[in-house]
Motif scaffolding. Structure first.
Motif, PDB file in Angstrom:
ATOM      1  N   UNK A  40      20.251   9.577   1.462  1.00 37.62           N
ATOM      2  CA  UNK A  40      20.186   9.692   2.911  1.00 37.62           C
ATOM      3  C   UNK A  40      20.480   8.385   3.622  1.00 37.62           C
ATOM      4  N   UNK A  41      19.690   8.068   4.642  1.00 35.75           N
ATOM      5  CA  UNK A  41      19.930   6.887   5.454  1.00 35.75           C
ATOM      6  C   UNK A  41      19.676   5.587   4.698  1.00 35.75           C
ATOM      7  N   UNK A  42      19.034   5.660   3.540  1.00 32.90           N
ATOM      8  CA  UNK A  42      18.860   4.437   2.748  1.00 32.90           C
ATOM      9  C   UNK A  42      20.215   3.835   2.377  1.00 32.90           C
ATOM     10  N   UNK A  43      21.226   4.678   2.218  1.00 33.56           N
ATOM     11  CA  UNK A  43      22.545   4.183   1.851  1.00 33.56           C
ATOM     12  C   UNK A  43      23.190   3.370   2.965  1.00 33.56           C
ATOM     13  N   UNK A  44      22.674   3.502   4.192  1.00 31.29           N
ATOM     14  CA  UNK A  44      23.221   2.748   5.322  1.00 31.29           C
ATOM     15  C   UNK A  44      22.402   1.501   5.637  1.00 31.29           C
ATOM     16  N   UNK A  45      21.463   1.179   4.756  1.00 38.61           N
ATOM     17  CA  UNK A  45      20.593   0.034   4.989  1.00 38.61           C
ATOM     18  C   UNK A  45      20.932  -1.076   4.012  1.00 38.61           C
ATOM     19  N   UNK A  46      21.263  -2.241   4.551  1.00 38.54           N
ATOM     20  CA  UNK A  46      21.661  -3.358   3.695  1.00 38.54           C
ATOM     21  C   UNK A  46      20.508  -3.803   2.807  1.00 38.54           C
ATOM     22  N   UNK A  47      19.388  -4.148   3.414  1.00 45.83           N
ATOM     23  CA  UNK A  47      18.233  -4.591   2.645  1.00 45.83           C
ATOM     24  C   UNK A  47      16.966  -3.893   3.126  1.00 45.83           C
ATOM     25  N   UNK A  48      16.164  -3.437   2.190  1.00 48.89           N
ATOM     26  CA  UNK A  48      14.871  -2.816   2.504  1.00 48.89           C
ATOM     27  C   UNK A  48      13.790  -3.793   2.068  1.00 48.89           C
ATOM     28  N   UNK A  49      12.973  -4.225   3.024  1.00 48.12           N
ATOM     29  CA  UNK A  49      11.989  -5.264   2.742  1.00 48.12           C
ATOM     30  C   UNK A  49      10.549  -4.788   2.938  1.00 48.12           C
ATOM     31  N   UNK A  51       9.264  -1.772   1.402  1.00 51.33           N
ATOM     32  CA  UNK A  51       8.895  -0.713   0.466  1.00 51.33           C
ATOM     33  C   UNK A  51       8.112  -1.342  -0.684  1.00 51.33           C
ATOM     34  N   UNK A  52       6.902  -0.846  -0.956  1.00 47.96           N
ATOM     35  CA  UNK A  52       6.041  -1.469  -1.975  1.00 47.96           C
ATOM     36  C   UNK A  52       6.734  -1.597  -3.325  1.00 47.96           C
ATOM     37  N   UNK A  53       6.507  -2.741  -3.948  1.00 49.05           N
ATOM     38  CA  UNK A  53       7.070  -2.974  -5.272  1.00 49.05           C
ATOM     39  C   UNK A  53       8.308  -3.832  -5.270  1.00 49.05           C
ATOM     40  N   UNK A 284       9.398   6.094   8.252  1.00 52.99           N
ATOM     41  CA  UNK A 284       9.639   5.037   7.285  1.00 52.99           C
ATOM     42  C   UNK A 284       9.784   5.649   5.894  1.00 52.99           C
ATOM     43  N   UNK A 285      10.434   4.906   4.989  1.00 54.79           N
ATOM     44  CA  UNK A 285      10.647   5.390   3.633  1.00 54.79           C
ATOM     45  C   UNK A 285       9.317   5.669   2.941  1.00 54.79           C
ATOM     46  N   UNK A 286       8.382   4.735   3.078  1.00 56.83           N
ATOM     47  CA  UNK A 286       7.101   4.899   2.400  1.00 56.83           C
ATOM     48  C   UNK A 286       6.372   6.154   2.860  1.00 56.83           C
ATOM     49  N   UNK A 287       6.459   6.443   4.141  1.00 58.19           N
ATOM     50  CA  UNK A 287       5.803   7.631   4.667  1.00 58.19           C
ATOM     51  C   UNK A 287       6.481   8.899   4.154  1.00 58.19           C
ATOM     52  N   UNK A 292       6.609  13.640   0.605  1.00 53.53           N
ATOM     53  CA  UNK A 292       7.307  14.347  -0.465  1.00 53.53           C
ATOM     54  C   UNK A 292       6.393  14.655  -1.634  1.00 53.53           C
ATOM     55  N   UNK A 293       5.518  13.698  -1.985  1.00 52.45           N
ATOM     56  CA  UNK A 293       4.567  13.936  -3.059  1.00 52.45           C
ATOM     57  C   UNK A 293       3.620  15.075  -2.735  1.00 52.45           C
ATOM     58  N   UNK A 294       3.155  15.107  -1.488  1.00 54.16           N
ATOM     59  CA  UNK A 294       2.259  16.193  -1.068  1.00 54.16           C
ATOM     60  C   UNK A 294       2.972  17.541  -1.159  1.00 54.16           C
ATOM     61  N   UNK A 295       4.182  17.614  -0.620  1.00 52.98           N
ATOM     62  CA  UNK A 295       4.913  18.887  -0.601  1.00 52.98           C
ATOM     63  C   UNK A 295       5.238  19.369  -2.009  1.00 52.98           C
TER      64      UNK A 295
END
Length: 313
Positions: A40-49, A51-53, A284-287, A292-295
């Protein structure tokens, strides 16, 4: 022939991929459908800072990692544009432009998209100076003048971000004050590189040699026409959910968002919604991953209440 699964996940962003992981890990047969590449939109994001880990990770790299994780328990991935979902009680039918899928559970994770302003030059100059993602395209405008259209959180936040590389940033807003959070406003007002144009009705994205040259607007108070010279035009006037295929289900609010309970259940039994299609304040990605885990787990619980599963792996 109609393909049959226990769960069909519509959308392969972080929420959809996580839902597929949890459902397939519970030994359910899962199909992930998307009209484009996973992530999804993650592919349009240069850097993700945030997201845990990871201190920092490229959007496409995180997409690849999530996809590999989500399919390691047997979930399938398929391309297709979903046209509608048919609710037949215990069984749902997902209609796509490339065939139909039957399942007892459907998880909607189609996300949202940026709204367009609908002026001449916007579509024609997309990728040639018109952008909806400062993080993606800001580096192309180093030491150049750019314009940001909008006055909400995203417009102001991305405007401040652009000052790291642009010569100047002009925020063009149709009102006489910003709608962004005060902390963001203060940050922008204190930045010497940021200028503001108020009460502006944008009429056109102008061009020169097939590239953006400026933003033409009319001053709503004086009626005078002006052009803000700019090599880039970044548009942030809101987002809208991608929920058109689900209108017939009666699960959308007046603005097209999907309301759910804390278990991600919609008004229709067996249909869940996660991620940016939900009506909420934070996207946000984390949310999305948490939802997704709940569903995914709730899909398993729901199918157990129906007795025999649709299919066995």
């Amino acid at each position: 022939m109609m393909k049959t699964y226990d769960v069909v996940v519509i959308g392969a962003g972080p929420g959809g991929l996580t839902a597929a992981l949890y459902a397939s890990r519970a030994n359910l047969s899962v199909m992930i459908l998307d009209r484009g590449i996973y992530g999804g939109q993650m592919n349009n994001t240069a850097e993700i800072e945030n997201y845990p880990g990871f201190d920092s990770i490229l959007g496409p790299d995180l997409s690849e990692k999530m996809y590999n994780s989500s399919t390691r328990f047997g979930a399938d991935f398929g391309y297709g544009t979903v046209e509608s979902v048919e609710d037949n009680g215990d069984v749902k039918v997902v209609h796509t432009d490339d065939g139909d899928y039957e399942a007892k559970v459907v998880i909607i994770a189609t996300g949202s998209q940026y709204k367009k302003i609908g002026v001449p030059g916007e579509e024609e100059l997309s990728g040639r100076g018109v952008s909806y993602c400062a993080v993606c395209d800001g580096a192309f405008f180093k030491d150049q003048d750019v314009a940001v259209i909008g006055g909400g959180d995203s417009a102001v936040e991305e405007g401040v971000y652009l000052t790291q590389m642009a010569k100047s940033v002009t925020i063009i807003h149709r009102r006489d004050q910003l709608r962004a959070q005060k902390v963001l406003q203060n940050r922008a007002f204190k930045n010497d590189k940021i200028k503001f144009v108020w009460n502006a009705d944008v009429k056109e994205i102008t061009s020169e040699n097939d590239k953006v040259s400026g933003v033409k607007y009319v001053d709503k108070e004086t009626g005078e026409e002006h052009v803000v010279p700019a090599k880039g035009a970044f548009i942030y006037v809101g987002i809208q959910p991608m929920t058109e295929p689900f209108k017939n289900l009666g699960i959308l609010d007046a603005d097209g968002w999907i309301d759910t309970n804390e278990n991600m259940e919609t008004k229709v039994s067996g249909i869940y919604a996660i991620g940016d299609v939900r009506k909420k304040s934070l996207r946000q990605i984390a949310l999305a991953v948490g939802e997704g885990g709940i569903a995914g787990q709730e899909a398993f619980n729901y199918i157990q209440t129906l007795g025999d599963k649709v299919s066995a792996k």
